[in-house]
Design a protein around this motif. Structure first.
Motif, PDB file in Angstrom:
ATOM      1  N   GLY A 242       0.811  -1.215   0.000  1.00  0.00           N
ATOM      2  CA  GLY A 242       0.000   0.000   0.000  1.00  0.00           C
ATOM      3  C   GLY A 242       0.839   1.256   0.000  1.00  0.00           C
ATOM      4  N   GLN A 243       1.933   1.238   0.733  1.00  0.00           N
ATOM      5  CA  GLN A 243       2.816   2.398   0.754  1.00  0.00           C
ATOM      6  C   GLN A 243       3.499   2.592  -0.597  1.00  0.00           C
ATOM      7  N   THR A 244       3.879   1.490  -1.232  1.00  0.00           N
ATOM      8  CA  THR A 244       4.494   1.581  -2.553  1.00  0.00           C
ATOM      9  C   THR A 244       3.535   2.197  -3.557  1.00  0.00           C
ATOM     10  N   PHE A 245       2.315   1.683  -3.607  1.00  0.00           N
ATOM     11  CA  PHE A 245       1.351   2.181  -4.581  1.00  0.00           C
ATOM     12  C   PHE A 245       0.876   3.584  -4.234  1.00  0.00           C
TER      13      PHE A 245
ATOM     14  N   ASP B 123      -6.886  -5.433  -9.500  1.00  0.00           N
ATOM     15  CA  ASP B 123      -7.237  -4.253  -8.722  1.00  0.00           C
ATOM     16  C   ASP B 123      -6.792  -4.373  -7.272  1.00  0.00           C
ATOM     17  N   CYS B 124      -5.478  -4.499  -7.085  1.00  0.00           N
ATOM     18  CA  CYS B 124      -4.969  -4.490  -5.720  1.00  0.00           C
ATOM     19  C   CYS B 124      -5.176  -3.109  -5.088  1.00  0.00           C
ATOM     20  N   PHE B 125      -5.103  -2.069  -5.915  1.00  0.00           N
ATOM     21  CA  PHE B 125      -5.355  -0.693  -5.498  1.00  0.00           C
ATOM     22  C   PHE B 125      -6.024   0.027  -6.662  1.00  0.00           C
ATOM     23  N   THR B 126      -6.752   1.088  -6.370  1.00  0.00           N
ATOM     24  CA  THR B 126      -7.423   1.816  -7.444  1.00  0.00           C
ATOM     25  C   THR B 126      -6.426   2.347  -8.466  1.00  0.00           C
ATOM     26  N   ILE B 127      -5.286   2.812  -8.002  1.00  0.00           N
ATOM     27  CA  ILE B 127      -4.300   3.369  -8.931  1.00  0.00           C
ATOM     28  C   ILE B 127      -3.786   2.295  -9.890  1.00  0.00           C
ATOM     29  N   SER B 128      -3.755   1.053  -9.458  1.00  0.00           N
ATOM     30  CA  SER B 128      -3.267  -0.004 -10.349  1.00  0.00           C
ATOM     31  C   SER B 128      -4.179  -0.166 -11.559  1.00  0.00           C
ATOM     32  N   VAL B 129      -5.472   0.043 -11.377  1.00  0.00           N
ATOM     33  CA  VAL B 129      -6.406  -0.030 -12.506  1.00  0.00           C
ATOM     34  C   VAL B 129      -6.176   1.143 -13.453  1.00  0.00           C
ATOM     35  N   ILE B 130      -6.006   2.339 -12.892  1.00  0.00           N
ATOM     36  CA  ILE B 130      -5.725   3.515 -13.720  1.00  0.00           C
ATOM     37  C   ILE B 130      -4.479   3.284 -14.581  1.00  0.00           C
ATOM     38  N   LEU B 131      -3.431   2.754 -13.960  1.00  0.00           N
ATOM     39  CA  LEU B 131      -2.184   2.502 -14.685  1.00  0.00           C
ATOM     40  C   LEU B 131      -2.385   1.488 -15.801  1.00  0.00           C
ATOM     41  N   GLN B 132      -3.194   0.467 -15.556  1.00  0.00           N
ATOM     42  CA  GLN B 132      -3.387  -0.570 -16.562  1.00  0.00           C
ATOM     43  C   GLN B 132      -4.267  -0.096 -17.709  1.00  0.00           C
ATOM     44  N   LEU B 133      -5.232   0.755 -17.444  1.00  0.00           N
ATOM     45  CA  LEU B 133      -6.026   1.327 -18.528  1.00  0.00           C
ATOM     46  C   LEU B 133      -5.117   2.026 -19.527  1.00  0.00           C
TER      47      LEU B 133
ATOM     48  N   GLY C  92     -14.429  -7.791  -8.406  1.00  0.00           N
ATOM     49  CA  GLY C  92     -12.978  -7.716  -8.364  1.00  0.00           C
ATOM     50  C   GLY C  92     -12.393  -7.936  -6.988  1.00  0.00           C
ATOM     51  N   HIS C  93     -11.126  -7.662  -6.878  1.00  0.00           N
ATOM     52  CA  HIS C  93     -10.444  -7.823  -5.594  1.00  0.00           C
ATOM     53  C   HIS C  93     -10.914  -6.803  -4.569  1.00  0.00           C
TER      54      HIS C  93
ATOM     55  N   CYS D 244      -7.639  -3.219  -1.894  1.00  0.00           N
ATOM     56  CA  CYS D 244      -8.411  -4.435  -2.109  1.00  0.00           C
ATOM     57  C   CYS D 244      -8.715  -5.111  -0.780  1.00  0.00           C
ATOM     58  N   LEU D 245      -9.570  -6.099  -0.831  1.00  0.00           N
ATOM     59  CA  LEU D 245      -9.871  -6.936   0.329  1.00  0.00           C
ATOM     60  C   LEU D 245      -8.715  -7.892   0.601  1.00  0.00           C
TER      61      LEU D 245
END
Length: 400
Positions: free
Chosen positions: A156-159, A304-314, A347-348, A222-223
């Motif tokens: 979480g800190q990394t993302f 979707d481990c984090f919301t930003i990860s989805v943004i990056l993948q889009l 999702g996750h 994510c959960l």
């Protein structure tokens, strides 16, 4: 460069013939072997096969259940191929590649892929801990000693650092990140087995949630959950003779950025551009192997481990330009009726976290026409893995 003939050799030649999953929960009260066995037996039965028909097993290298232990539990007495891949959430997509290799080379005829974990009750960060598995201790990089003493201790800190960089560079907002969480929750609310099926989420709820690692709030994460998922893969020609509608594996691809650093998670923050992950390389190779592009994809199950990860993948997979992931999400594109409905089981973030394997199961349900929240007319579904500095992907196609 991979030779074109080799790259396209597996296109639509293999298919998912069966799927299975356990309940997703916060405390299964069961061993990971028990969970893996249940999900696997369901997948085998769904395919119209018996354990004796399974002669290959592939797994995530973080799974504590070995292929041969699972085979013994299932009564799969004809095992002749097993393998594992990783790390972590990169594994499920790449398991499809291992299965294709085994099937097309004649090393196996029916391959079981699975992921099983008590991610909430036992082993992951913050788990209550009947026991602590090795992956819960360190495990984020070869050079953890350069990060952990200075407070960088969790994914979480990394993302969060990556999200802050994206905000500063491209103007991405918390409200745009929220659209990812809201889309996943809206889809979970239509999926009875999702952990968050009965819990609505509004933008006000999101903005009022605790800040965990700025700028990421509670609902950007994510959960952590207990559960298992499994699928059976076989040659498409054989799958057409089995009871369930086959879902073809159009292509599989992985990728690593050119400036990848040693280690799994933390070194991403030292890269020249931490907002650029391995999904861009994986996506470019996937579209080449599949013979289609992002414009033709109907649904995406994005890691979707984090919301930003989805943004990056889009951005990485070409659904929008770099820096435009936030506005793309805010346009409503990620919800049912939008350009690219994502994570259609929740999702996750809202269904359960089974390291991407639940995304594979959900993709198959969608293309069979069996999902709780069905996207009508969908023919191509993208699944992604990671997203760490390395990326993985698989494109599924509805059989004609």
């Amino acid at each position: 460069m991979i030779d074109d003939e080799l790259a396209f050799a597996g296109r639509d030649k293999c298919a998912v013939a069966g799927i299975g999953q356990t309940e997703f929960s916060r405390d299964s009260g069961r061993s990971v072997l028990s969970l893996a066995t249940e999900a696997s037996l369901k997948a085998i039965a769904d395919a119209g096969l018996t354990p004796a028909d399974i002669d290959g097993v592939v797994r995530c290298d973080h799974d504590t259940v070995t292929p041969y232990t699972l085979a013994a539990s299932l009564g799969a007495v004809n095992m002749r191929y097993w393998a594992d891949t990783g790390p972590g959430g990169v594994a499920p997509c790449m398991m499809m590649g291992l299965a294709i290799g085994a099937l097309m080379s004649g090393q196996a005829k029916a391959v079981l892929a699975f992921r099983s974990l008590n991610g909430r009750s036992e082993m992951r960060l913050g788990g209550r801990g009947r026991k602590v598995e090795p992956e819960a201790v360190g495990g984020f990089g070869t050079y953890d000693e350069f990060y952990v003493p200075y407070g960088l201790q969790t994914a979480g800190q990394t993302f969060a650092m990556v999200a802050r960089r994206h905000m500063m560079q491209f103007g991405t907002t918390s409200e745009q990140l929220a659209e990812v969480a809201l889309a996943c929750r809206e889809h979970a609310n239509q999926t009875p087995h999702a952990i968050m099926a009965d819990r609505r989420l509004t933008l006000d709820d999101y903005l009022a949630s605790p800040m965990i690692s700025s700028p990421l709030r509670l609902f950007d994460f994510c959960l952590e959950s207990d559960g298992a998922c499994a699928v059976v893969i076989t040659l498409a020609e054989r799958a057409r003779d089995l009871p369930r509608p086959p879902v073809l594996i159009r292509a599989v691809a992985g990728g690593v950025p050119q400036d990848h650093r040693p280690g799994m998670m933390f070194p991403v923050v030292t890269r020249q551009d931490p907002t650029e992950l391995g999904g861009r390389q994986a996506g470019a190779e996937l579209w080449r192997r599949a013979g289609v592009g992002p414009a033709e994809v109907d649904i995406a199950q994005l890691y979707d481990c984090f919301t930003i990860s989805v943004i990056l993948q889009l951005e990485a997979y070409g659904f929008c330009e770099k820096g435009e992931g936030g506005p793309f999400a805010a346009s409503g594109a990620l919800k049912k009726g939008g350009r690219l409905p994502i994570n259609t089981g929740g999702g996750h973030m809202s269904e359960g976290y089974v390291h991407g394997m639940n995304h594979i199961v959900q993709a198959v349900r969608q293309l069979r026409g069996e999902a709780d929240m069905q996207i009508d007319g969908a023919e191509l579904c993208l699944c992604t893995g990671g997203p760490l500095p390395v990326g993985s992907s698989v494109l599924f196609r509805k059989a004609a």
